[in-house]
Motif scaffolding. Sequence first.
Motif, short mmCIF file in Angstrom:
data_model
loop_
_atom_site.label_atom_id
_atom_site.label_comp_id
_atom_site.label_asym_id
_atom_site.label_seq_id
_atom_site.Cartn_x
_atom_site.Cartn_y
_atom_site.Cartn_z
N GLY A 157 45.13 43.95 4.90
CA GLY A 157 44.71 42.59 5.22
C GLY A 157 44.72 42.33 6.71
O GLY A 157 43.90 41.60 7.23
N GLU A 158 45.65 42.94 7.42
CA GLU A 158 45.74 42.74 8.87
C GLU A 158 44.61 43.47 9.59
O GLU A 158 44.11 43.03 10.60
CB GLU A 158 47.09 43.25 9.36
N ARG A 159 44.16 44.59 9.06
CA ARG A 159 43.10 45.37 9.70
C ARG A 159 41.73 44.70 9.56
O ARG A 159 40.83 45.02 10.30
CB ARG A 159 43.03 46.77 9.11
N GLU A 160 41.58 43.79 8.62
CA GLU A 160 40.27 43.17 8.40
C GLU A 160 39.95 42.13 9.47
O GLU A 160 38.82 41.70 9.59
CB GLU A 160 40.22 42.54 7.02
N ALA A 161 40.95 41.70 10.25
CA ALA A 161 40.70 40.74 11.31
C ALA A 161 39.87 41.42 12.40
O ALA A 161 40.07 42.59 12.71
CB ALA A 161 42.01 40.23 11.90
N PRO A 162 38.90 40.71 12.98
CA PRO A 162 38.08 41.34 14.02
C PRO A 162 38.92 41.67 15.25
O PRO A 162 39.81 40.92 15.64
CB PRO A 162 37.03 40.27 14.34
N ILE A 163 38.62 42.80 15.86
CA ILE A 163 39.33 43.24 17.06
C ILE A 163 38.67 42.57 18.26
O ILE A 163 37.45 42.59 18.38
CB ILE A 163 39.27 44.77 17.18
N PRO A 164 39.45 41.94 19.14
CA PRO A 164 38.85 41.30 20.32
C PRO A 164 38.09 42.31 21.17
O PRO A 164 38.44 43.49 21.22
CB PRO A 164 40.05 40.75 21.09
N LEU A 165 37.04 41.83 21.83
CA LEU A 165 36.16 42.72 22.61
C LEU A 165 36.92 43.45 23.70
O LEU A 165 36.76 44.65 23.88
CB LEU A 165 35.02 41.90 23.22
N GLN A 223 40.04 44.23 23.83
CA GLN A 223 40.94 45.23 23.26
C GLN A 223 40.16 46.49 22.90
O GLN A 223 40.61 47.60 23.14
CB GLN A 223 41.63 44.67 22.01
N ARG A 224 38.95 46.32 22.34
CA ARG A 224 38.14 47.50 22.03
C ARG A 224 37.75 48.23 23.30
O ARG A 224 37.67 49.45 23.33
CB ARG A 224 36.88 47.07 21.27
N LEU A 225 37.50 47.48 24.38
CA LEU A 225 37.11 48.10 25.65
C LEU A 225 38.24 48.94 26.21
O LEU A 225 38.03 50.06 26.67
CB LEU A 225 36.72 47.00 26.64
N PHE A 238 35.97 55.86 27.31
CA PHE A 238 34.54 55.98 27.57
C PHE A 238 33.91 54.61 27.77
O PHE A 238 33.13 54.40 28.71
CB PHE A 238 33.85 56.71 26.42
N LEU A 239 34.24 53.64 26.92
CA LEU A 239 33.69 52.29 27.08
C LEU A 239 34.16 51.65 28.37
O LEU A 239 33.39 50.95 29.03
CB LEU A 239 34.07 51.42 25.89
N LEU A 240 35.40 51.89 28.74
CA LEU A 240 35.92 51.34 30.00
C LEU A 240 35.17 51.93 31.18
O LEU A 240 34.81 51.22 32.13
CB LEU A 240 37.41 51.61 30.10
N LEU A 241 34.91 53.23 31.14
CA LEU A 241 34.16 53.89 32.21
C LEU A 241 32.74 53.35 32.31
O LEU A 241 32.23 53.08 33.41
CB LEU A 241 34.14 55.40 31.97
N VAL A 242 32.09 53.15 31.17
CA VAL A 242 30.73 52.61 31.16
C VAL A 242 30.71 51.19 31.72
O VAL A 242 29.85 50.83 32.52
CB VAL A 242 30.14 52.65 29.73
N ALA A 243 31.68 50.37 31.31
CA ALA A 243 31.74 48.99 31.80
C ALA A 243 31.95 48.96 33.31
O ALA A 243 31.30 48.17 34.02
CB ALA A 243 32.85 48.23 31.08
N CYS A 244 32.84 49.79 33.81
CA CYS A 244 33.08 49.83 35.26
C CYS A 244 31.84 50.32 36.01
O CYS A 244 31.51 49.80 37.09
CB CYS A 244 34.27 50.73 35.57
N THR A 245 31.14 51.29 35.45
CA THR A 245 29.92 51.80 36.08
C THR A 245 28.85 50.71 36.15
O THR A 245 28.17 50.56 37.18
CB THR A 245 29.40 53.01 35.30
N VAL A 246 28.69 49.95 35.08
CA VAL A 246 27.70 48.87 35.07
C VAL A 246 28.06 47.81 36.10
O VAL A 246 27.19 47.34 36.85
CB VAL A 246 27.58 48.27 33.66
N VAL A 247 29.32 47.44 36.17
CA VAL A 247 29.75 46.42 37.14
C VAL A 247 29.52 46.92 38.56
O VAL A 247 29.00 46.18 39.41
CB VAL A 247 31.24 46.06 36.92
N MET A 248 29.86 48.18 38.85
CA MET A 248 29.64 48.73 40.19
C MET A 248 28.15 48.81 40.52
O MET A 248 27.75 48.52 41.65
CB MET A 248 30.28 50.11 40.31
#
Length: 63
Positions: free
Chosen positions: A15-23, A25-27, A32-42
């Motif tokens: 039941g706890e896993r069904e709650a959506p994960i904040p964006l 937190q997923r980042l 890899f997602l953190l690297l992509v986000a930093c690259t886009v910002v730069m």
Amino acid sequence: MSDSASPAPQPPPGGEREAPIPLMQRLYDSPFLLLVACTVVMFVFFTAWGLIEIMSLEPAPLP
């Protein structure tokens, strides 16, 4: 002999896993997602900075 205190109802498993994960937190969970986000910002930052620098240049004199 009956027990007057009944056990508390347990939430269904998972039941706890069904709650959506904040964006964010997923980042942070995925390097890899953190690297992509930093690259886009730069990319956006340095592109804007370069355009501002080019627009502030004096026009070159014609020969």
